[in-house]
Design a protein around this motif. Structure first.
Motif, PDB file in Angstrom:
ATOM      1  N   LYS A 437      24.724 -46.210   4.100  1.00 58.63           N
ATOM      2  CA  LYS A 437      25.772 -45.215   4.313  1.00 58.63           C
ATOM      3  C   LYS A 437      26.841 -45.719   5.264  1.00 58.63           C
ATOM      4  N   SER A 493      35.222 -37.227  -2.255  1.00 57.15           N
ATOM      5  CA  SER A 493      34.417 -37.934  -1.257  1.00 57.15           C
ATOM      6  C   SER A 493      33.109 -38.450  -1.840  1.00 57.15           C
ATOM      7  N   ASN A 497      33.301 -43.558  -0.955  1.00 61.13           N
ATOM      8  CA  ASN A 497      32.426 -43.722   0.208  1.00 61.13           C
ATOM      9  C   ASN A 497      31.690 -45.051   0.071  1.00 61.13           C
TER      10      ASN A 497
END
Length: 736
Positions: A437, A493, A497
């Motif tokens: 992430k 989004s 990402n």
């Protein structure tokens, strides 16, 4: 007053309140019995003589029974004092039931016969025999002397805690042994317990603030238990459980190495199980051995993982590589006899892997547990648990632990039955997505390592890999479609990402590795080659989703993934229009304002900060990335027979940009690129003059200059030189 020890603080925090409540219940029961006796005496004065005789006989029976009950309660009180309220929930439940029964009978004062029947029934259930009473009295006296001895030893072992007891609970320290020799001792104890209770309540109130401040600094469980044992206050400490020593381990190992004895292996497995659960409360689960020495623990971990698998291999005939097949192991004649032993050891290894955090020990255990993978494959449920633990360490630990964890995952995927590889593929991909992430300079190397591991495992079974890759690429396409249709911030989004971009880079590596042009020419078409087209469509959709200047870094990541795929597979992907679109954008062509900001690192950036827009720093960075991407893209076709025609749009677009741009530094780079493109075009034209086949002969066109290296061409040599310079510059920046 000296500072309290950790064991004292823990007792005050966790065990003081249950101890006080338990003593209150005993006192309440005692008072209820005394109250009933007093009422019966009063009621006896107003009745006839026959009634008085009857009542007196009943009262005498009750007094005898209650005296025995008080003796038994006295034993309970002594044990409470000795253990300092490491209470047992089952005893509390039984006492509460007894108190409730007596309170019910006490409420029915109008009917003396019913009360008498209730008390007699309870007395019949609880009344011991005469010889048992003697044994109980002897045990009480023995407990009292032991308590006295322990309190005397406490003065030498822990003077601070002994001083604390003198100041706050003097009754416990200075009790008289003779008080417990008669039956009246129980009454004295219960009366003394009022004072003890009041003292403990005062202690709890006065030190509650200190307990809250010191609660964050509590030590580990083993240290506190050791402190309680020294004070004689630990009820869970069972002296019947033997202490494990190095001599015992050496004896077992000698027996295992000389004769592969299963009896010694069984004892070592039990000791290993106790070591794996060393942080658990012994009152919850009992173990065969007790371990208190860290050296013994470390020795047990080493010898257990090194020698126990060898004994299993000897008895199950699994020493050779071919014999370590799970099917052959399960079919062995001795398998049923040692199956439970193997399962217990495998469970202990999984449990200790869940608890460990120390890097070196974790590395050793995972590395040594590789020998157990064939046995894990015999238990599908344990294999799933083992895979889950390995994936957790593969995603979170340092690089050397990641490597050995992945080696075990790969071997598990190959050894376990065929459907198990689906779990490995799914687990690897899910773990990769979960831990990518956030991307920074410090995490990019670990993410690249994980992606390389995922590429490796997707090459084990192309049939299973195709099904898994198809499903996950389809998920990427669904997210992209939702973002295009709904056009909300949430759907947008979901695409723009780091997780999404890293997945694109991962599938680019997978397809480039196993659909390589050279490997396809020798081994044939790969099943994964059919996924190239949908993957390319997803990448182009991501590039076109938001063409604003702020997301140029994200577009560069997608373009690099497609260029890498083109270089390996030889697939033509029309990326030039999207590169020219950025080249002629307002962000690159307009006059930029000067800035002193640090140059933007495009490798760890997806979205440019607003402060960088329309600045010379960002403009120069975008032009440098464009130069590299155009060079890499056209260098992948530097040996193509159609290269002279392919570079015509690029040469015209770049020359048009040079005429408009006023950035001398950028123009110089683009002029050098145009020069190398034209030189490489002339190189191809010279070699194709002697060609005797036409454009329709595709096979011969593909084999054009196949034996020539790309580095020997003008464009390929220039691209290789710039790549080396970039790597040297990056290493220099990392060292600084």
């Amino acid at each position: 007053m000296a500072k309290n020890r950790k064991a004292t603080k823990k007792f005050q925090k966790k065990q003081l309140k249950p101890t006080i409540e338990k003593r209150r219940k005993v006192q309440k029961f005692k008072k209820s019995v005394d109250r009933r006796q007093f009422k019966k005496k009063l009621s006896g004065n107003d009745t006839t003589k026959n009634t008085n005789n009857k009542k007196e006989s009943e009262l005498s029976e009750k007094l005898q029974t209650e005296q025995k009950l008080s003796d038994s309660d006295d034993e309970l009180g002594l044990k409470e004092i000795n253990d300092l309220a490491l209470s047992d929930s089952s005893e509390e439940t039984s006492e509460e039931d007894d108190i409730e029964n007596f309170q019910i009978s006490d409420g029915s004062e109008d009917d003396g016969s019913e009360e008498s029947d209730v008390i007699k029934d309870q007395n019949n259930n609880r009344q011991p025999k005469s010889h048992q009473q003697k044994k109980q009295k002897q045990s009480v006296q023995k407990d009292v002397f032991e308590l006295k001895k322990q309190l005397e030893e406490l003065k030498d072992k822990d003077p601070e805690f002994h001083k604390y007891l003198i100041e706050n609970d003097q009754e416990l320290i200075e009790f008289d042994v003779s008080d417990f020799d008669s039956d009246s001792g129980s009454e004295k104890d219960y009366s003394d317990e009022d004072d003890i209770e009041e003292n403990n309540v005062d202690i709890k109130k006065s030190e509650s603030n200190n307990m809250e401040l010191d609660s964050e600094n509590e030590g580990d469980e083993e240290e506190e238990k050791a402190a309680l044992r020294e004070a004689g206050l630990d009820d869970d400490y069972d002296e019947s459980v033997p202490e494990l020593t190095s001599e015992m381990i050496n004896k077992w190992i000698l027996s295992m190495t000389e004769s592969n004895a299963l009896s010694a292996t069984h004892e070592l497995v039990l000791a290993f199980r106790a070591a794996a659960h060393i942080n658990e409360d012994e009152s919850v689960q009992s173990f065969s051995y007790r371990i208190s020495d860290p050296l013994v623990f470390n020795n047990l971990m080493v010898v257990g993982l090194k020698h126990i698998p060898d004994v299993f291999d000897h008895h199950l005939g699994a020493k050779g590589s071919d014999a370590r097949n799970p099917k052959l192991i399960c079919a062995h004649r001795k398998w049923k006899s040692i199956q439970n032993l193997v399962k217990s050891f495998l469970n202990s290894v999984i449990y200790i892997l869940k608890q460990l955090t120390e890097k070196d020990t974790l590395f050793f255990i995972i590395k040594e547990s590789e020998k157990l993978i064939p046995y894990y494959s015999c238990f599908p449920k344990l294999a799933g648990q083992y895979l889950k633990v390995l994936l957790q360490h593969w995603g979170t630990s340092e690089d050397k632990v990641r490597v050995v964890a992945f080696i075990n995952i790969r071997k598990l995927a190959l050894t376990a039955p065929s459907p198990f590889i689906d779990l490995c593929l799914k687990g690897i991909y899910s773990t990769f997505v979960q831990f990518c992430k956030e991307t920074s300079v410090f995490t990019i190397s670990s993410i690249n390592l994980m992606s390389n591991c995922a590429v490796e495992i997707y090459g084990l079974d192309f049939k299973r890999s195709y099904q898994s890759a198809f499903g996950y690429i389809r998920q990427l396409a669904i997210h992209l479609r939702n973002s295009m249709n709904m056009k909300s911030e949430e759907t947008f989004s979901a695409v723009y990402n780091w997780q999404y971009i890293h997945c694109i880079e991962l599938w680019s590596k997978v397809l480039a590795t196993y659909c390589d042009e050279q490997s396809v020419a020798t081994t044939g078409k790969s099943p994964l080659q059919d996924l190239i087209y949908p993957f390319v469509q997803v990448c182009i959709g991501v590039i076109k989703l938001n063409p604003s200047a702020q997301y140029f870094p994200l577009q560069f990541h997608c373009m690099r993934a497609l260029i890498h795929l083109t270089q390996k597979t030889g697939t033509f992907i029309p990326l030039a229009p999207y590169l020219f679109e950025i080249l002629h954008s307002a962000e690159v062509c307009r006059n930029a304002k000067p800035s002193t900001s640090k140059p933007l690192d495009f490798t760890i950036c997806l979205k440019a900060p607003k402060s960088y827009l329309r600045t010379t720093v960002y403009q120069d960075g975008v032009c440098e990335e464009l130069t590299e991407l155009l060079l890499e893209y056209y260098a992948s076709f530097c040996l193509s027979i159609a290269f002279p025609e392919l570079i015509i749009p690029a040469v015209s677009q770049i020359k048009r940009f040079i005429k408009v741009s006023k950035n001398f530094k950028t123009n110089k780079k683009f002029q050098q690129l145009v020069l190398k493109l034209e030189e490489n075009g002339k190189f191809i034209e010279r070699h194709r003059k002697n060609v005797e086949f036409g454009p329709g002969d595709i096979e011969k066109a593909k084999s054009f200059l196949r034996d020539v290296s790309k580095d020997s061409t003008p464009l390929g040599s220039y691209a290789n030189t710039l790549k080396k310079l970039k790597e040297q510059r990056r290493k220099l920046m990392e060292t600084n």
